[in-house]
Design an enzyme around this catalytic site. Structure first.
Site, short mmCIF file in Angstrom:
data_model
loop_
_atom_site.label_atom_id
_atom_site.label_comp_id
_atom_site.label_asym_id
_atom_site.label_seq_id
_atom_site.Cartn_x
_atom_site.Cartn_y
_atom_site.Cartn_z
N ILE A 18 0.82 -1.21 0.00
CA ILE A 18 0.00 0.00 0.00
C ILE A 18 0.85 1.27 0.00
O ILE A 18 0.32 2.36 0.13
CB ILE A 18 -0.98 0.04 1.19
CG1 ILE A 18 -0.25 -0.16 2.51
CG2 ILE A 18 -2.06 -1.02 1.02
CD1 ILE A 18 -1.13 0.07 3.72
N VAL B 231 11.94 4.77 -0.65
CA VAL B 231 13.18 4.31 -1.23
C VAL B 231 13.73 3.09 -0.49
O VAL B 231 14.19 2.14 -1.10
CB VAL B 231 14.21 5.44 -1.27
CG1 VAL B 231 15.58 4.90 -1.65
CG2 VAL B 231 13.77 6.47 -2.28
N ALA C 185 11.88 1.53 2.16
CA ALA C 185 10.84 0.86 2.92
C ALA C 185 9.61 0.64 2.06
O ALA C 185 9.37 1.39 1.11
CB ALA C 185 10.46 1.68 4.14
N VAL D 283 5.39 -0.44 2.51
CA VAL D 283 4.32 -0.65 3.48
C VAL D 283 3.30 -1.62 2.90
O VAL D 283 2.90 -1.48 1.74
CB VAL D 283 3.63 0.68 3.87
CG1 VAL D 283 2.58 0.42 4.94
CG2 VAL D 283 4.64 1.69 4.35
N LYS E 224 5.30 -1.96 7.95
CA LYS E 224 6.31 -1.21 7.20
C LYS E 224 7.60 -2.00 7.27
O LYS E 224 8.12 -2.27 8.35
CB LYS E 224 6.48 0.16 7.86
CG LYS E 224 7.50 1.03 7.18
CD LYS E 224 7.35 2.43 7.69
CE LYS E 224 8.53 3.29 7.31
NZ LYS E 224 8.38 4.65 7.84
N ASP F 29 8.84 15.93 10.07
CA ASP F 29 8.38 15.57 8.72
C ASP F 29 6.87 15.67 8.62
O ASP F 29 6.21 14.74 8.17
CB ASP F 29 8.88 14.16 8.37
CG ASP F 29 8.88 13.92 6.87
OD1 ASP F 29 8.72 14.90 6.12
OD2 ASP F 29 9.02 12.77 6.46
#
Lengths: 336, 519
Positions: free
Chosen positions: B27, B31, B33, B35, B51, B145
């Protein structure tokens, strides 16, 4: 009651005393079912008090901590067994209070009263608390809190020495490999701290415990099937051996052909990160001016393979030191 | 006591081995990782999100990963996504998290609201996000972030802030934009503050209390800036200046000198309430100290009378396809191999929404609310710093368009000169870099760590892997070469730019002396 608290600002000593009273209440009444409402109230009070301690020690958004207040707090805290009660009852506190308590305990390890670290003296005469903290790694709910406290406590050289020399040291080899990533990594961080922070103490420990320690280290950590365990262990090995204070231990380590074989296998690991870390230890074997015959034998037997390997061995980023080391190793091996 | 759970064993324990989970579909991907939607078999196939972080590929050191994972395990707030557990699978770290049925707001925007959400919905999302931010800041943590891609919505309309920490440390070096990539919304000061933070993070346990407070206090205001950008992103459907290429460092440098107008948002201008504009501009003060704290922001009039999560369900979630449907829609996603990848998808990001990390907000803010001259002056000391330039540019009779202010005209002039010199070349290089990066990603995905139907094995048939790895290294090498080229280009441009600047200044001087002479 509440009005009373508000009207007069409490002194740091008051807050410590009330915290202690709350903890004593918890100590005496936790098992009993009867006074649930009362207990809830005491718990809430305790949470508030611990937060208050934290804000005295760290300051809050608006104000910086006041040295005099911190001194008073620290003195009162270690005058009686508040630390013991807090550690023992930590599992009964809610998450936010546990975090506050952990930060309070952490901060207290650095507080000085008339240029003495009171916490260190207290812990020296209450070493069993360290046993409790270490065993915390076996309880998922409190492992991270006890782990953080423990790492603060081993800032004191005498306490680190106690842990290094205790039977618990062997347990770390299990804790590091726990399946839960957070906890395993926490144990790993503590382990690393123990083995790198107090140079002289560490050198002494490694010298006196060389055989069992490196036996365990090689067979359980460096040869682990767990990627993280392996990667952290090889990094730590490099840090230990490259430390000047461990020179004697390093000489002993790089004179063993069994150790060399483990390192050469790690050079071929599928992980680039592990390969690079392994190289930093492998280079010590090659650079050793008094290589035992068995080490020379292995290097000579594998010379062409090693040279071929090093020809294509590069770091992702350009690294002058690495390249220089590699050149040196190639030279040493070619000259054998 | 902000937390809800007491954490004493009453919670469900999630198993710590890969065999207990079955991966259903991908889903999202970044870069290093990916999920997945997955089910936890021993817990009656409870749905979770996993993840999978490639620890080998991520450049971050393991200590950073641990620190952040630990922080995440110790956070407990209804608006903060908390991991159930994490454990390693080979060289991957699996972080098991609650599955958020409606996906990220980035995904919601791109699948149903390309021009932004209606203002009442923006308010709901922002308010919930702000609650999370309050909690984090109270805990002394900086998210670093904040962006729509990190705000997740469940099917019941509940909003959670995700991906603090782990992503920040892992994706810092990966400018290829995706919802999991670097601090795109970072404040102009973020380069500085985040590096400060990193320095500190090296030894957080020994950090003096006063250090914690002063530095974290600074970093927190960077979160507020990002929050302001996120507000605009939700309102417009994309962050300002998003038509520019994503390379971080480069644009940081460009934007620190050149003020570019966000053409896109000016063409499709939407009407927003005064309260909203005021809230956003307070977040976007250049001076970190002048930005409000999260707690103060929560009391802003914009959040008064905010709707409930049901409102979000009815007005937003009803209008977008479910995550599963977004999965199937490969056209929208444009992903290779028909991978069932929900946006935010790499390709969409590269092609359609180029995002950047450094903003300069002068223009945007002016354009946003041109009448508020006073606010602008208070917030942007920059303008005060060069009043002489302002006057001279005015006296040269620059044809300021009616909407533009004097200041803007001045920057515009500077900007165009610079743009002509620099931007086309940099664009070319960047595009090439992006392409290479894309190729590397493809190769890795098809060879390195893909998920096969019946489980989660990292398929690795030796030779093929070797070959692919070689190929990847080649490509990586090429990317590095290109990076160096960019660096050189940057240096060259800096020189050119300086020359240009000098000439412009000379000209201005002659012009103004001429004007005054003729007068």
């Amino acid at each position: 009651m509440k009005g009373l608290f508000k009207s007069k600002p409490r002194t740091p000593v008051d807050v410590v005393r009330q915290t202690r009273e709350n903890l004593v209440y918890l100590d005496l009444n936790f098992g009993s079912r009867g006074g649930d409402a009362k207990r809830e109230e005491k718990m809430a009070e305790l949470s508030k008090n611990i937060r208050e301690l934290k804000s005295i020690l760290y300051g809050n958004g608006e104000s910086e901590p006041v040295t005099e207040a911190c001194v008073q707090l620290t003195q009162e805290f270690f005058r009686e067994n508040t630390l013991r009660l807090l550690i023992i009852h930590l599992p009964k506190l809610n998450l936010e209070t546990r975090k506050d308590a952990t930060q309070v305990v952490a901060n207290l390890q650095r507080q000085q009263v008339s240029s003495k670290i009171v916490a260190s003296e207290y812990l020296e005469s209450n070493k069993d608390l360290l046993d409790i903290l270490i065993l915390g790694y076996e309880n998922m709910d409190i492992a991270l809190h006890y782990g953080a406290m423990l790492r603060e406590c081993i800032r004191h050289q005498s306490i680190a020495r106690y842990v290094l020399e205790s039977e618990h040291m062997k347990k770390f080899f299990d804790y590091i490999q726990l399946p839960n990533f957070d906890i395993a990594s926490d144990a790993s961080a503590t382990f690393k701290e123990l083995l790198t922070r107090h140079k002289a103490t560490v050198a002494e420990f490694l010298t006196n415990n060389y055989d069992w320690f490196f036996e365990e280290f090689n067979s359980r950590l460096l040869s682990s099937t767990n990627y993280i365990t392996k990667r952290q262990a090889i990094k730590l090995l490099g840090d230990m051996l490259l430390d000047r204070s461990n020179a004697a231990v390093m000489m002993r380590y790089v004179s063993s052909k069994d150790n060399l074989m483990i390192l050469m296998n790690l050079l071929r690991d599928s992980s680039k990160n592990i390969q690079i870390e392994a190289f930093h230890v492998f280079k010590l074997f090659a650079a050793n001016k008094n290589k035992p015959a068995e080490v020379v034998n292995i290097l000579v037997t594998n010379r062409s393979k090693l040279l071929r390997f090093f020809a294509g061995f590069k770091t992702d980023k350009e690294d002058e030191q690495f390249e220089a080391d590699k050149e040196q190793v190639i030279k040493e091996i070619s000259a054998l | 006591m902000a937390g809800d759970a007491s954490g004493d064993g009453g919670e469900v324990k999630y198993p710590l081995d890969a065999e207990s989970y079955r991966l259903l579909c991908k889903i999202g991907s970044g870069v290093s990782a990916v999920v997945y939607k997955a089910v936890c078999l021993p817990l009656g196939s409870a749905v979770v999100a996993i993840k999978a972080i490639d620890l080998e590929r991520s450049r971050a050191n393991l200590d950073d990963v641990w620190r952040e994972a630990k922080a995440m395990a110790l956070l407990s707030h209804r608006n903060v996504l908390r991991a159930h557990c994490s454990f390693t699978v080979g060289s991957h770290l699996w972080v098991v998290m609650p599955f958020m049925g409606a996906g990220s707001l980035h995904s919601i925007l791109s699948h149903g609201f390309p021009d932004g959400l209606p203002e009442p919905c923006v308010a709901v999302v922002l308010k919930e996000t702000l609650r999370a931010l309050c909690y984090l800041h109270e805990q002394g943590r900086i998210h670093r972030d904040i962006k729509a891609g990190n705000i997740l919505v469940d099917s019941d309309g509940s909003v959670k802030l995700a991906d603090f920490g782990v992503s920040a440390s892992i994706y810092e070096t990966t400018p290829a934009a995706s919802s999991f990539s670097g601090p795109i919304h970072a404040a102009p000061s973020a380069a500085l503050s985040s590096s400060c933070f990193n320095d500190l993070a090296g030894t957080p346990y020994w950090m003096a209390p006063e250090v914690i407070h002063s530095h974290v206090g600074y970093g927190m205001k960077a979160d507020i800036w990002s929050f302001g950008i996120t507000a605009l992103e939700l309102a417009h459907g994309r962050p300002p200046l998003s038509h520019l290429p994503p390379s971080k460092s480069m644009l940081m440098r460009i934007t620190s000198r050149v003020r570019l107008e966000d053409a896109e948002s000016s063409t499709k201008r939407k009407k927003f309430s005064k309260a909203f504009k005021d809230m956003v501009s307070s977040c976007l003060c250049q001076e970190p100290a002048k930005r409000p704290s999260a707690e103060k922001l929560l009391r802003h009039p914009f959040f008064k009378g905010c709707r409930s999560r049901d409102y979000l369900v009815r007005n937003v979630l009803a209008a977008v396809p479910s995550i599963e449907e977004r999965c199937k829609d490969t056209n929208l996603c444009g992903c290779a191999r028909g991978a069932r990848c929900v946006s935010p998808c790499r390709h969409v990001n590269i092609v359609k929404t180029r995002r950047i990390s450094g903003w300069n907000f002068n223009e945007e803010n002016l354009e946003f609310d041109p009448t508020e001259g006073t606010t602008e002056k208070r917030c942007f000391p920059f303008h005060k710093e060069d009043p002489i330039e302002l006057e001279s540019s005015n006296s040269t009779g620059d044809d300021n368009e009616d909407r533009r202010t004097v200041t803007q005209g001045n920057h515009e002039k500077e900007a165009i000169g610079f743009k002509e010199v620099v931007v086309p070349q940099l664009m070319t290089i960047l595009e090439s870099l992006e392409m290479q990066r894309g190729m590397v990603m493809h190769v890795l995905e098809s060879g390195g760590c893909h998920v096969d139907g019946n489980g989660c094995g990292m398929a690795a048939s030796g030779e093929r892997e070797e070959m692919l790895l070689g190929y990847v290294r080649q490509l990586e090498h090429r990317v590095e070469e290109l990076s160096t080229e960019v660096q050189e280009e940057m240096a060259r441009n800096a020189r050119l730019e300086k020359l240009l600047q000098e000439r412009v200044n000379d000209q201005l001087k002659t012009n103004s002396s001429q004007t005054s002479g003729s007068n």
